[in-house]
Design a protein around this motif. Structure first.
Motif, PDB file in Angstrom:
ATOM      1  N   GLY A 175      -8.778  62.257 -30.136  1.00 51.71           N
ATOM      2  CA  GLY A 175      -9.998  63.072 -30.146  1.00 51.71           C
ATOM      3  C   GLY A 175     -11.171  62.326 -30.742  1.00 51.71           C
ATOM      4  N   GLY A 176     -10.944  61.683 -31.910  1.00 51.73           N
ATOM      5  CA  GLY A 176     -12.019  60.918 -32.547  1.00 51.73           C
ATOM      6  C   GLY A 176     -12.484  59.768 -31.671  1.00 51.73           C
ATOM      7  N   THR A 177     -11.526  59.043 -31.090  1.00 53.12           N
ATOM      8  CA  THR A 177     -11.866  57.929 -30.191  1.00 53.12           C
ATOM      9  C   THR A 177     -12.661  58.431 -28.983  1.00 53.12           C
ATOM     10  N   ALA A 178     -12.204  59.538 -28.407  1.00 61.65           N
ATOM     11  CA  ALA A 178     -12.873  60.095 -27.221  1.00 61.65           C
ATOM     12  C   ALA A 178     -14.295  60.526 -27.533  1.00 61.65           C
ATOM     13  N   LEU A 179     -14.483  61.163 -28.695  1.00 65.01           N
ATOM     14  CA  LEU A 179     -15.823  61.624 -29.066  1.00 65.01           C
ATOM     15  C   LEU A 179     -16.780  60.460 -29.280  1.00 65.01           C
ATOM     16  N   ILE A 180     -16.316  59.416 -29.958  1.00 64.71           N
ATOM     17  CA  ILE A 180     -17.157  58.235 -30.182  1.00 64.71           C
ATOM     18  C   ILE A 180     -17.489  57.575 -28.839  1.00 64.71           C
ATOM     19  N   ILE A 220      -5.583  54.531 -26.987  1.00 68.38           N
ATOM     20  CA  ILE A 220      -5.430  54.405 -25.532  1.00 68.38           C
ATOM     21  C   ILE A 220      -5.644  55.750 -24.846  1.00 68.38           C
ATOM     22  N   VAL A 221      -5.007  56.798 -25.394  1.00 69.13           N
ATOM     23  CA  VAL A 221      -5.198  58.150 -24.845  1.00 69.13           C
ATOM     24  C   VAL A 221      -6.664  58.568 -24.973  1.00 69.13           C
ATOM     25  N   GLY A 222      -7.274  58.208 -26.113  1.00 63.05           N
ATOM     26  CA  GLY A 222      -8.684  58.540 -26.357  1.00 63.05           C
ATOM     27  C   GLY A 222      -9.612  57.924 -25.333  1.00 63.05           C
ATOM     28  N   PHE A 223      -9.288  56.712 -24.876  1.00 58.87           N
ATOM     29  CA  PHE A 223     -10.100  56.074 -23.842  1.00 58.87           C
ATOM     30  C   PHE A 223     -10.120  56.930 -22.572  1.00 58.87           C
ATOM     31  N   GLY A 224      -8.956  57.413 -22.195  1.00 67.35           N
ATOM     32  CA  GLY A 224      -8.871  58.249 -20.996  1.00 67.35           C
ATOM     33  C   GLY A 224      -9.617  59.567 -21.164  1.00 67.35           C
ATOM     34  N   ILE A 225      -9.396  60.238 -22.315  1.00 67.42           N
ATOM     35  CA  ILE A 225     -10.071  61.520 -22.572  1.00 67.42           C
ATOM     36  C   ILE A 225     -11.576  61.307 -22.659  1.00 67.42           C
ATOM     37  N   GLY A 226     -12.000  60.212 -23.298  1.00 64.66           N
ATOM     38  CA  GLY A 226     -13.421  59.905 -23.434  1.00 64.66           C
ATOM     39  C   GLY A 226     -14.108  59.763 -22.089  1.00 64.66           C
ATOM     40  N   ASN A 227     -13.443  59.097 -21.145  1.00 63.62           N
ATOM     41  CA  ASN A 227     -14.011  58.952 -19.801  1.00 63.62           C
ATOM     42  C   ASN A 227     -14.110  60.292 -19.087  1.00 63.62           C
ATOM     43  N   MET A 247     -11.396  53.174 -35.564  1.00 65.41           N
ATOM     44  CA  MET A 247     -10.044  53.721 -35.755  1.00 65.41           C
ATOM     45  C   MET A 247      -9.164  52.759 -36.556  1.00 65.41           C
ATOM     46  N   ILE A 248      -9.294  51.462 -36.292  1.00 67.39           N
ATOM     47  CA  ILE A 248      -8.521  50.459 -37.046  1.00 67.39           C
ATOM     48  C   ILE A 248      -8.949  50.451 -38.510  1.00 67.39           C
ATOM     49  N   ILE A 249     -10.262  50.511 -38.751  1.00 67.29           N
ATOM     50  CA  ILE A 249     -10.767  50.516 -40.134  1.00 67.29           C
ATOM     51  C   ILE A 249     -10.281  51.765 -40.871  1.00 67.29           C
ATOM     52  N   PHE A 250     -10.352  52.925 -40.206  1.00 63.63           N
ATOM     53  CA  PHE A 250      -9.891  54.166 -40.851  1.00 63.63           C
ATOM     54  C   PHE A 250      -8.400  54.083 -41.174  1.00 63.63           C
TER      55      PHE A 250
END
Length: 841
Positions: free
Chosen positions: A497-502, A773-780, A813-816
């Motif tokens: 979710g966080g990845t997708a939103l960013i 990886i999932v976030g990339f798909g949801i983000g698109n 995400m890596i930093i967090f």
């Protein structure tokens, strides 16, 4: 205070971190939900206040012959109309000889009042107030002289600059509209005393209605009301054009009519000569009436430079607000639900004890309800106040493309109420579900630890060659991942979710900017459009172009606009291009399919609005009222505007004549602003060209659309990052607390601190990678949905996300994960192993 209540306060005090985490997650979800939802209305309310305070006209009418008192009285017959006539014309002036929209200043006028930024309004005949852009972009200062060209037709050529101003007629700081002088773009507006314009009457008729003043200028209600007023006004002026033409040409017609009497006398003596003179006289009358012919241009606020773009911009924010914050809030609510659930499950022994002591189910459960309500309400109230009061103001402060007088930020009560309800569903709802489930069990069962989930073979174990090569720690990590599936899914959802939103934040900005880039690389391959006069000499224009060092080549086309209807749908202002030579045309416009001799190609967005496909029929109505039926042969990609492409053969067949060439598409080398302006001036001064428009100006406008969203996107990315961090930290804490006995056991068995940390962190790393990886798909998917909602009738936003967006989302995400790993490492170093391993029985 009864024991149950004391216990609740002890729980809050003992696990302050969890209580604060719930509040923070709810607060962040509500903050962005309420804040972004409030941004669009705040933009509209702020502009509404500006145009209301400065009495911006609701309707403007421009006339080629001006308006006299008869015209003003006709306009006053529209109920509620306040009517003013203003002297106005386009002229060239300044050190760069740019196009200027020049108005006559009338101190008694009540409409379209200027917003003075420095200096004062004109007080004498030789003073001028300039557009603020003259100061910020062109470097003019108070006290300097501003000089107009000779053909400006003013009483004086030079005026002293006494003020700089903004105008409610030009709310976009970048755009001042188009004209048929200079380079085709209005660069500044200016006001001089009206007596300085050599015009007998006003050329703009302004109408303002007090009954519409309190309406949202972008609302359907306002637009419907204005359309109704405009229809009535047009009815009043239905026969006025001819009457006004006769009035203007009256003196000359009188002289010509006197010649008529002489011709009548001549008929008695020389009929043949009389007929010749009669023919000449009729020709002279026709030329005179055509020269003085009155034509009207009708405008509402939507036709003002930048006005529609402002409304579309706030609509885009509203479209984003309908999706992005909701998704954000759902993630926050889901994680909160998990946290509350875990909290209640941890209190099983206490619930069992109180149940054994004789407390009723309601008495036991109500304190957990209070805990959930407190966390939900505090988080919702903080988020609503901070979101409603800060985000819209930040957006307005950074929204520098447009002018506003004051910021208007109203409390969005409905949105706040919705967010409060959802916050309580996430907290109180979770507590109700879990408490009811726990209270079904007896006291004895509740006071014992919950039976751990038994380990099962996972898929990897069945792949023997791979499984046998894994270390013991890796095997444990993979088993634990699938052993606690709910926690695994929650972590993946949080990270994804966080990845997708960013990613969505970057995607929205990239995609809006890409519409212009794709239009002028994938579709249009020309740099300028030259519109010829009715009898323009192409050879003369070609000669001017060839003398310009930046000119490469050109092709001639017929360009016109029309209305297209099909299946009860209608699209206005469709550009129709008919090339003179198809073989050359494909080097300037890429259609994706051949424009053969019998082909009609329609652009994608136009086809979607008309609900037609290849093979369907459409009806084209030209500006002169001629109607033809065409069959769509192909649909082509297009991102900005509406276009229909005809082959010369189809044009000849349907319109009964060959397509008259009236436009040149130009291939040019890279040009500076001065080079563009100089070429446009040369072409205009030739007398053969009506105007020149550059693709550079359109791309700049689209770029500004993208830039205007930067503050929104920055806020999204920052808040999405914060939410992702809080989610990851909270889920890791839950993971550690759930497995404290397990971790204590392996520590007692001699595992080093780093090994104990990696026992947990290894799982986080795996879940983080999978979540990204999932976030990339949801983000698109999320970006594509928002872009579809934000698209306008004129513009399609192609899904485009730059590598930088993927990089930022991944790095964050890596930093967090790394930060959470360090915090967890410190925490695990101080585990109370003895206390954790003590039996609860």
């Amino acid at each position: 205070m009864n024991p149950l209540t004391k216990n609740m306060w002890r729980d809050i005090n003992k696990s302050k971190g969890r209580f604060i985490a719930i509040i923070l997650i709810i607060m962040l979800g509500v903050l962005i939900f309420v804040g972004v939802k409030a941004a669009g209305p705040s933009l509209n309310d702020s502009l509404n206040k500006t145009v209301a305070d400065k009495n911006l006209s609701d309707i403007q009418v421009l006339s080629t012959t001006g308006f006299n008192e008869t015209d003003l009285n006709l306009a006053r017959e529209v109920p509620g109309a306040q009517v003013e006539a203003t002297k106005f014309k386009y002229v060239t002036g300044g050190k760069d000889k740019v196009a200027v929209a020049l108005y006559g200043y009338d101190k008694t006028a009540q409409q379209n009042k200027l917003i003075m930024r420095s200096g004062h309004l004109p007080r004498s005949n030789h003073e001028i107030v300039l557009d603020k852009k003259a100061k910020t972009k062109y470097g003019y200062k108070l006290g300097q002289q501003f000089k107009f060209t000779k053909n400006a037709g003013l009483r004086s050529r030079s005026y002293k600059i006494v003020g700089f101003a903004d105008s409610p007629q030009y709310i976009d700081n970048q755009s001042r509209g188009a004209t048929n002088i200079a380079d085709g773009q209005v660069r500044l507006f200016a006001y001089v005393p009206q007596e300085q314009l050599n015009l007998m009457v006003g050329t703009i008729l302004n109408l303002h209605f007090n009954s519409l003043k309190d309406k949202n200028t972008f609302s359907k209600s306002y637009k419907d009301s204005v359309d109704q007023k405009l229809r009535l006004l047009k009815q009043k002026f239905k026969n006025r054009s001819y009457q006004r033409t006769i009035e203007v040409a009256g003196t000359y017609l009188t002289a010509l009519n006197q010649q008529q009497q002489l011709i009548d006398q001549l008929k008695l003596t020389d009929p043949q000569r009389a007929d010749q003179q009669q023919t000449q006289l009729n020709s002279a009358k026709t030329k005179l009436l055509n020269k003085t012919k009155t034509t009207y241009t009708w405008q509402t606020r939507d036709d003002l430079a930048g006005f529609s773009a402002y409304g579309e911009s706030s609509d885009r924010i509203a479209a984003i607000a309908n999706v992005f914050p909701v998704f954000f809030f759902l993630i926050a609510a889901l994680i909160t639900f998990t946290t509350i659930t875990r909290m209640v499950e941890e209190a099983r022994s206490e619930i069992g004890t109180f149940k054994a002591l004789g407390y009723t189910k309601w008495e036991i459960s109500k304190n957990y309800y209070y805990y959930a309500i407190a966390a939900g309400v505090i988080g919702a109230i903080l988020g609503a106040i901070i979101g409603n009061e800060t985000l819209p103001r930040i957006v307005l402060a950074l929204y520098k493309q447009y002018i506003v007088l004051d910021w208007v930020v109203s409390l969005q009560w409905i949105t706040i109420l919705i967010s409060l309800v959802f916050s309580l569903l996430a907290t109180l709802g979770a507590a109700i579900i879990v408490i009811r489930k726990e209270l079904v069990e007896g006291p004895a069962a509740l006071m014992r630890p919950k039976t751990p989930k038994s380990a099962k073979k996972i898929l990897l174990e069945r792949i023997k060659p791979l499984w046998n090569h894994l270390s013991f720690n890796s095997k444990v990590s993979y088993r634990n991942l699938f052993r606690f599936k709910s926690r695994m899914f929650m972590t993946i959802i949080g990270i994804a979710g966080g990845t997708a939103l960013i990613l969505t934040g970057f995607g929205i900005q990239n995609s809006i900017g890409a519409s212009g880039a794709r239009q002028y690389s994938d579709v249009f391959n020309y740099q300028a459009v030259v519109k010829m006069t009715d009898n323009g000499d192409f050879a003369k224009v070609k000669n001017i172009l060839q003398q310009d060092g930046q000119y490469r080549s050109s092709t001639a086309i017929n360009s016109t606009t029309a209305k297209i209807t099909a299946k009860k749908e209608k699209v206005n202002d469709v550009n129709i291009y008919t090339p003179k030579a198809i073989s050359q045309f494909k080097n300037y416009v890429k259609l994706g399919s051949d424009l053969n001799q019998k082909r009609v190609v329609l652009t994608k967005k136009t086809a979607e609005l008309l609900k037609v496909e290849t093979g369907d029929k459409i009806q084209v109505t030209t500006a002169d009222g001629k109607k033809v039926n065409l069959k769509v042969g192909a649909i082509s990609e297009n991102f900005i505007g509406h276009f229909l492409y005809l082959s010369p053969t189809v044009y000849q067949e349907k319109f009964g004549q060959s397509a008259p060439t009236n436009t040149l598409l130009l291939h040019l080398k890279g040009q500076t602003n001065n080079q563009r302006q100089n070429l446009a001036n040369k072409l205009l001064n030739s007398g053969e060209v009506m105007g020149t428009s550059y693709t550079h100006d359109v791309m700049s406008t689209v770029s500004q659309m993208s830039s205007s969203l930067k503050p929104i996107i920055l806020i999204f990315v920052l808040l999405s990052g914060v939410l992702s961090f809080v989610v990851l930290y909270n889920l890791t804490n839950i993971n550690v607390s759930e497995r404290i006995r397990e971790l204590s056991t392996i520590k007692v068995l001699g595992f080093y601190n780093n090994e104990v940390t990696m026992y947990i962190v290894r799982e986080n790393i795996i879940l983080t990678i999978f979540g990204i990886i999932v976030g990339f798909g949801i983000g698109n998917l999320l970006t594509a949905y928002i872009l579809n909602q934000a698209a306008t009738e004129q513009v399609i936003f192609p899904l485009t996300i730059s590598w930088f967006g993927y990089l930022v989302a991944t790095l964050l995400m890596i930093i967090f994960t790394a930060i959470v790993m360090l915090v967890t490492h410190k925490k695990l170093q101080h585990i109370d192993m003895i206390g954790a391993l003590k039996s609860n029985e």
